[in-house]
Scaffold this motif. Sequence first.
Motif, PDB file in Angstrom:
ATOM      1  N   PRO A  56      37.748   0.911 -16.390  1.00  0.00           N
ATOM      2  CA  PRO A  56      38.587   0.482 -18.125  1.00  0.00           C
ATOM      3  C   PRO A  56      37.881   1.807 -18.507  1.00  0.00           C
ATOM      4  CG  PRO A  56      35.715  -0.231 -17.411  1.00  0.00           C
ATOM      5  CD  PRO A  56      36.322   0.377 -15.939  1.00  0.00           C
ATOM      6  N   VAL A  57      38.830   2.204 -19.305  1.00  0.00           N
ATOM      7  CA  VAL A  57      39.570   3.719 -20.119  1.00  0.00           C
ATOM      8  C   VAL A  57      38.517   3.519 -21.812  1.00  0.00           C
ATOM      9  CG1 VAL A  57      41.321   4.332 -21.945  1.00  0.00           C
ATOM     10  CG2 VAL A  57      41.798   2.976 -19.684  1.00  0.00           C
ATOM     11  N   HIS A  58      37.915   4.205 -21.602  1.00  0.00           N
ATOM     12  CA  HIS A  58      36.809   4.202 -22.825  1.00  0.00           C
ATOM     13  C   HIS A  58      37.438   6.050 -23.348  1.00  0.00           C
ATOM     14  CE1 HIS A  58      34.067   2.150 -20.797  1.00  0.00           C
ATOM     15  NE2 HIS A  58      33.984   2.528 -19.806  1.00  0.00           N
ATOM     16  N   LEU A  59      38.247   5.429 -24.201  1.00  0.00           N
ATOM     17  CA  LEU A  59      38.457   6.570 -25.515  1.00  0.00           C
ATOM     18  C   LEU A  59      37.811   7.542 -26.174  1.00  0.00           C
ATOM     19  CD1 LEU A  59      41.413   4.176 -26.802  1.00  0.00           C
ATOM     20  CD2 LEU A  59      41.760   5.488 -25.788  1.00  0.00           C
ATOM     21  N   LEU A  60      38.373   8.112 -26.292  1.00  0.00           N
ATOM     22  CA  LEU A  60      37.487   9.759 -26.666  1.00  0.00           C
ATOM     23  C   LEU A  60      37.827  10.142 -28.151  1.00  0.00           C
ATOM     24  CD1 LEU A  60      38.517  11.844 -24.326  1.00  0.00           C
ATOM     25  CD2 LEU A  60      36.607  10.968 -23.996  1.00  0.00           C
ATOM     26  N   ALA A  61      36.979   9.978 -29.538  1.00  0.00           N
ATOM     27  CA  ALA A  61      37.125  10.431 -30.450  1.00  0.00           C
ATOM     28  C   ALA A  61      36.847  11.978 -30.661  1.00  0.00           C
ATOM     29  CB  ALA A  61      36.492   9.801 -31.308  1.00  0.00           C
ATOM     30  N   ALA A  62      38.644  12.425 -30.453  1.00  0.00           N
ATOM     31  CA  ALA A  62      38.767  14.200 -30.054  1.00  0.00           C
ATOM     32  C   ALA A  62      39.707  14.899 -31.430  1.00  0.00           C
ATOM     33  CB  ALA A  62      39.298  15.121 -29.129  1.00  0.00           C
ATOM     34  N   PRO A  63      39.978  15.940 -31.202  1.00  0.00           N
ATOM     35  CA  PRO A  63      41.153  16.032 -32.466  1.00  0.00           C
ATOM     36  C   PRO A  63      42.192  16.324 -32.535  1.00  0.00           C
ATOM     37  CG  PRO A  63      39.493  18.118 -31.786  1.00  0.00           C
ATOM     38  CD  PRO A  63      39.150  17.286 -30.500  1.00  0.00           C
ATOM     39  N   ALA A  64      43.097  15.186 -33.123  1.00  0.00           N
ATOM     40  CA  ALA A  64      44.953  15.625 -32.820  1.00  0.00           C
ATOM     41  C   ALA A  64      45.441  16.474 -33.110  1.00  0.00           C
ATOM     42  CB  ALA A  64      44.627  14.562 -34.750  1.00  0.00           C
ATOM     43  N   ASN A  65      44.941  17.318 -33.600  1.00  0.00           N
ATOM     44  CA  ASN A  65      45.779  18.484 -33.408  1.00  0.00           C
ATOM     45  C   ASN A  65      45.579  19.314 -32.058  1.00  0.00           C
ATOM     46  OD1 ASN A  65      47.433  20.859 -32.990  1.00  0.00           O
ATOM     47  ND2 ASN A  65      46.783  21.712 -35.142  1.00  0.00           N
ATOM     48  N   PRO A  66      46.571  19.180 -31.340  1.00  0.00           N
ATOM     49  CA  PRO A  66      46.061  19.944 -29.601  1.00  0.00           C
ATOM     50  C   PRO A  66      45.761  20.518 -29.629  1.00  0.00           C
ATOM     51  CG  PRO A  66      48.578  18.819 -29.197  1.00  0.00           C
ATOM     52  CD  PRO A  66      47.987  19.065 -31.040  1.00  0.00           C
ATOM     53  N   ASP A  67      45.751  22.344 -30.633  1.00  0.00           N
ATOM     54  CA  ASP A  67      44.897  23.262 -30.484  1.00  0.00           C
ATOM     55  C   ASP A  67      43.608  23.401 -30.625  1.00  0.00           C
ATOM     56  OD1 ASP A  67      47.613  24.905 -29.981  1.00  0.00           O
ATOM     57  OD2 ASP A  67      47.911  25.108 -31.478  1.00  0.00           O
ATOM     58  N   GLY A  68      43.502  21.945 -31.322  1.00  0.00           N
ATOM     59  CA  GLY A  68      42.139  21.728 -31.905  1.00  0.00           C
ATOM     60  C   GLY A  68      41.263  21.331 -30.712  1.00  0.00           C
ATOM     61  N   LEU A  69      42.244  20.963 -29.822  1.00  0.00           N
ATOM     62  CA  LEU A  69      41.748  21.038 -28.340  1.00  0.00           C
ATOM     63  C   LEU A  69      41.014  21.911 -28.069  1.00  0.00           C
ATOM     64  CD1 LEU A  69      43.668  17.860 -26.641  1.00  0.00           C
ATOM     65  CD2 LEU A  69      41.942  17.575 -28.379  1.00  0.00           C
ATOM     66  N   LEU A  70      41.058  22.876 -28.171  1.00  0.00           N
ATOM     67  CA  LEU A  70      40.270  23.728 -27.288  1.00  0.00           C
ATOM     68  C   LEU A  70      38.995  24.549 -28.306  1.00  0.00           C
ATOM     69  CD1 LEU A  70      44.388  25.962 -26.370  1.00  0.00           C
ATOM     70  CD2 LEU A  70      42.744  24.724 -25.206  1.00  0.00           C
ATOM     71  N   MET A  71      39.264  23.813 -29.432  1.00  0.00           N
ATOM     72  CA  MET A  71      37.830  24.834 -29.877  1.00  0.00           C
ATOM     73  C   MET A  71      36.754  24.059 -29.434  1.00  0.00           C
ATOM     74  SD  MET A  71      38.054  22.071 -33.370  1.00  0.00           S
ATOM     75  CE  MET A  71      39.284  22.944 -33.704  1.00  0.00           C
ATOM     76  N   PRO A  72      36.410  24.930 -29.647  1.00  0.00           N
ATOM     77  CA  PRO A  72      34.282  24.743 -29.620  1.00  0.00           C
ATOM     78  C   PRO A  72      34.066  22.822 -29.966  1.00  0.00           C
ATOM     79  CG  PRO A  72      34.028  27.210 -30.268  1.00  0.00           C
ATOM     80  CD  PRO A  72      35.306  26.260 -30.460  1.00  0.00           C
ATOM     81  N   ALA A  73      33.668  22.774 -28.863  1.00  0.00           N
ATOM     82  CA  ALA A  73      32.980  21.523 -28.913  1.00  0.00           C
ATOM     83  C   ALA A  73      31.840  21.491 -30.184  1.00  0.00           C
ATOM     84  CB  ALA A  73      31.612  20.859 -27.611  1.00  0.00           C
ATOM     85  N   HIS A  74      30.969  22.027 -31.043  1.00  0.00           N
ATOM     86  CA  HIS A  74      30.019  22.199 -31.710  1.00  0.00           C
ATOM     87  C   HIS A  74      31.558  22.147 -32.844  1.00  0.00           C
ATOM     88  CE1 HIS A  74      30.279  26.470 -31.726  1.00  0.00           C
ATOM     89  NE2 HIS A  74      30.129  26.433 -32.555  1.00  0.00           N
ATOM     90  N   ARG A  75      32.235  22.641 -32.966  1.00  0.00           N
ATOM     91  CA  ARG A  75      32.970  22.422 -34.441  1.00  0.00           C
ATOM     92  C   ARG A  75      33.968  21.733 -33.624  1.00  0.00           C
ATOM     93  NH1 ARG A  75      36.741  27.489 -33.432  1.00  0.00           N
ATOM     94  NH2 ARG A  75      38.110  26.369 -36.263  1.00  0.00           N
ATOM     95  N   ALA A  76      34.128  20.809 -33.047  1.00  0.00           N
ATOM     96  CA  ALA A  76      35.252  19.577 -32.728  1.00  0.00           C
ATOM     97  C   ALA A  76      34.446  18.456 -33.047  1.00  0.00           C
ATOM     98  CB  ALA A  76      36.045  19.483 -31.874  1.00  0.00           C
ATOM     99  N   ALA A  77      32.954  18.506 -32.983  1.00  0.00           N
ATOM    100  CA  ALA A  77      31.933  17.382 -33.685  1.00  0.00           C
ATOM    101  C   ALA A  77      31.596  17.113 -34.696  1.00  0.00           C
ATOM    102  CB  ALA A  77      30.608  17.858 -32.799  1.00  0.00           C
ATOM    103  N   ALA A  78      32.042  18.673 -35.870  1.00  0.00           N
ATOM    104  CA  ALA A  78      31.957  19.070 -37.347  1.00  0.00           C
ATOM    105  C   ALA A  78      32.861  18.466 -38.251  1.00  0.00           C
ATOM    106  CB  ALA A  78      31.678  20.745 -37.739  1.00  0.00           C
TER     107      ALA A  78
END
Length: 116
Positions: A56-78
């Motif tokens: 089954p697919v498990h969706l992720l909550a992650a930055p909507a902006n593609p460039d935001g996907l490159l930020m460190p995890a601790h910044r994305a989590a905030a």
Amino acid sequence: MNGRTPPLGDNGLWAAVLAGAAGRCQCRGTCGKTHDKNGGRCPATHGAYARHGTGPVHLLAAPANPDGLLMPAHRAAALPKRELAAWCPACHDATRHRARAARQSSAPAAGPDALF
């Protein structure tokens, strides 16, 4: 585990992002696929099977902006909910890969070493 089980450490943000996305991946082609057959949006739904023989697919909550996907995890989590999107793992990984490739291709070429 059912399709509604939140990830470990969820503070409600993941559930809010998935509710806002109606439980469906919000990719609209940044992964490189057009998703034409589905109105331009990825058809992957949380808890459903993407293809025969896969789990089954498990969706992720992650930055909507593609460039935001490159930020460190601790910044994305905030990030606040309005800056997050629901991503299936395939679209998330492909979009992140494309964003990284675009960043590397736009980086200025290294000049000659100033010491020599």
